[in-house]
Write an enzyme that holds these catalytic residues in place. Structure first.
Site, PDB file in Angstrom:
ATOM      1  N   CYS A   1       0.874  -1.267  -0.043  1.00  0.00           N
ATOM      2  CA  CYS A   1      -0.013  -0.013   0.006  1.00  0.00           C
ATOM      3  C   CYS A   1       0.766   1.233   0.028  1.00  0.00           C
ATOM      4  O   CYS A   1       1.967   1.412   0.455  1.00  0.00           O
ATOM      5  CB  CYS A   1      -0.824   0.114   1.132  1.00  0.00           C
ATOM      6  SG  CYS A   1      -2.116   1.579   1.366  1.00  0.00           S
TER       7      CYS A   1
ATOM      8  N   ASP B   1       0.257   3.690   1.700  1.00  0.00           N
ATOM      9  CA  ASP B   1       0.339   4.382   2.940  1.00  0.00           C
ATOM     10  C   ASP B   1       1.880   4.917   3.641  1.00  0.00           C
ATOM     11  O   ASP B   1       2.590   3.886   3.696  1.00  0.00           O
ATOM     12  CB  ASP B   1      -0.384   3.163   3.947  1.00  0.00           C
ATOM     13  CG  ASP B   1      -0.638   3.741   5.460  1.00  0.00           C
ATOM     14  OD1 ASP B   1       0.189   4.599   6.110  1.00  0.00           O
ATOM     15  OD2 ASP B   1      -1.969   4.075   5.831  1.00  0.00           O
TER      16      ASP B   1
ATOM     17  N   ARG C   1       2.806   4.982   6.421  1.00  0.00           N
ATOM     18  CA  ARG C   1       3.443   4.387   7.555  1.00  0.00           C
ATOM     19  C   ARG C   1       3.979   3.113   7.372  1.00  0.00           C
ATOM     20  O   ARG C   1       4.379   2.340   8.239  1.00  0.00           O
ATOM     21  CB  ARG C   1       2.072   4.183   8.679  1.00  0.00           C
ATOM     22  CG  ARG C   1       1.451   5.481   9.265  1.00  0.00           C
ATOM     23  CD  ARG C   1       0.334   5.199   9.912  1.00  0.00           C
ATOM     24  NE  ARG C   1      -0.711   4.480   8.920  1.00  0.00           N
ATOM     25  CZ  ARG C   1      -1.906   4.391   8.956  1.00  0.00           C
ATOM     26  NH1 ARG C   1      -2.439   4.465  10.199  1.00  0.00           N
ATOM     27  NH2 ARG C   1      -2.715   3.866   8.299  1.00  0.00           N
TER      28      ARG C   1
ATOM     29  N   CYS D   1      -5.986   0.050   7.011  1.00  0.00           N
ATOM     30  CA  CYS D   1      -5.539   0.615   5.582  1.00  0.00           C
ATOM     31  C   CYS D   1      -6.863   1.543   5.385  1.00  0.00           C
ATOM     32  O   CYS D   1      -7.983   1.259   5.227  1.00  0.00           O
ATOM     33  CB  CYS D   1      -5.631  -0.491   4.551  1.00  0.00           C
ATOM     34  SG  CYS D   1      -5.345   0.054   3.171  1.00  0.00           S
TER      35      CYS D   1
HETATM   36 CO    CO Z   1      -3.550   1.053   2.919  1.00  0.00          CO
END
Ligand code: CO
Length: 209
Positions: A42, A44, A46, A101
């Protein structure tokens, strides 16, 4: 100072650190790459692929998008898969999802998200495929976590549906793995997806070679 303002300074320090350990570090990197793993994760902020796996430059070929999707008409992910499998000849492909997510969360909400609608639709399809199991989970957070895991599993299956992966599995034993990263604990969890079993079950329909 903002994160952005520190970047070039950080880069200079990083070069110094690398050269202190090995003066030929960048010369070696410039010679080429032979990564063993293709990682699809992903976007993302993080879930930093190399950092959480503790790998060095040159070890992992990385592709990231919203909710770690493998969509057959997405030229971007399909180009990455084909290049990694057919040219770099990676030995393993990993799809790594993560708890918390935002992409999966958004797909669980009944709202119009514009250009994201067709992308997130693929996650809604995963929900529909596994509706019976998911609707039995009363706790919304647990249901959310389970959808994240099932989404990883379905993206692994999408990988197996490609000709490049089918051929490389047959010819040289390429394998597909599904993982989840738990942002809350930092732990990487192997979902232990039974790749040969899934392959056996879907090849009747998806065989391309
Ligand atoms: Co995600």
């Amino acid at each position: 100072m903002s994160t952005f303002d520190k970047i070039f300074e950080n880069n200079a320090k990083w070069i110094e650190e690398k050269l202190a350990v090995n003066p030929g570090y960048f010369e070696e990197l410039a010679k080429g790459q032979t990564p063993e793993i293709l990682y699809i994760g992903c976007s993302d902020s993080r879930v930093t692929a190399e950092d959480l796996m503790g790998v060095q430059p040159g070890e992992v070929f990385v592709h990231r998008n919203i909710a770690n999707m493998v969509i057959s008409i997405d030229m971007n992910v399909m180009s990455v898969i084909n290049y990694a499998v057919r040219h770099l000849k990676v030995k393993r492909i990993v799809v790594c999802g993560h708890y918390y997510c935002g992409g999966v969360k958004a797909a669980m909400q009944p709202s119009d998200l514009g250009i994201l609608n067709p992308w997130l639709r693929n996650i809604r399809d995963v929900y529909r495929l596994h509706k019976n199991e998911l609707n039995k989970i009363a706790d919304e957070n647990l249901r959310y976590n389970r959808l994240i895991e099932l989404n990883v599993q379905e993206q692994c299956i999408n990988l197996i549906k490609t000709a490049a992966v089918q051929q490389a599995h047959k010819e040289r034993g390429l394998s597909v793995h599904g993982w989840v990263f738990d942002v809350h604990s930092g732990k990487l969890i192997d979902l232990k997806i039974d790749f040969p079993k899934i392959l056996g079950e879907i090849m009747e329909i998806y065989r391309l070679e």
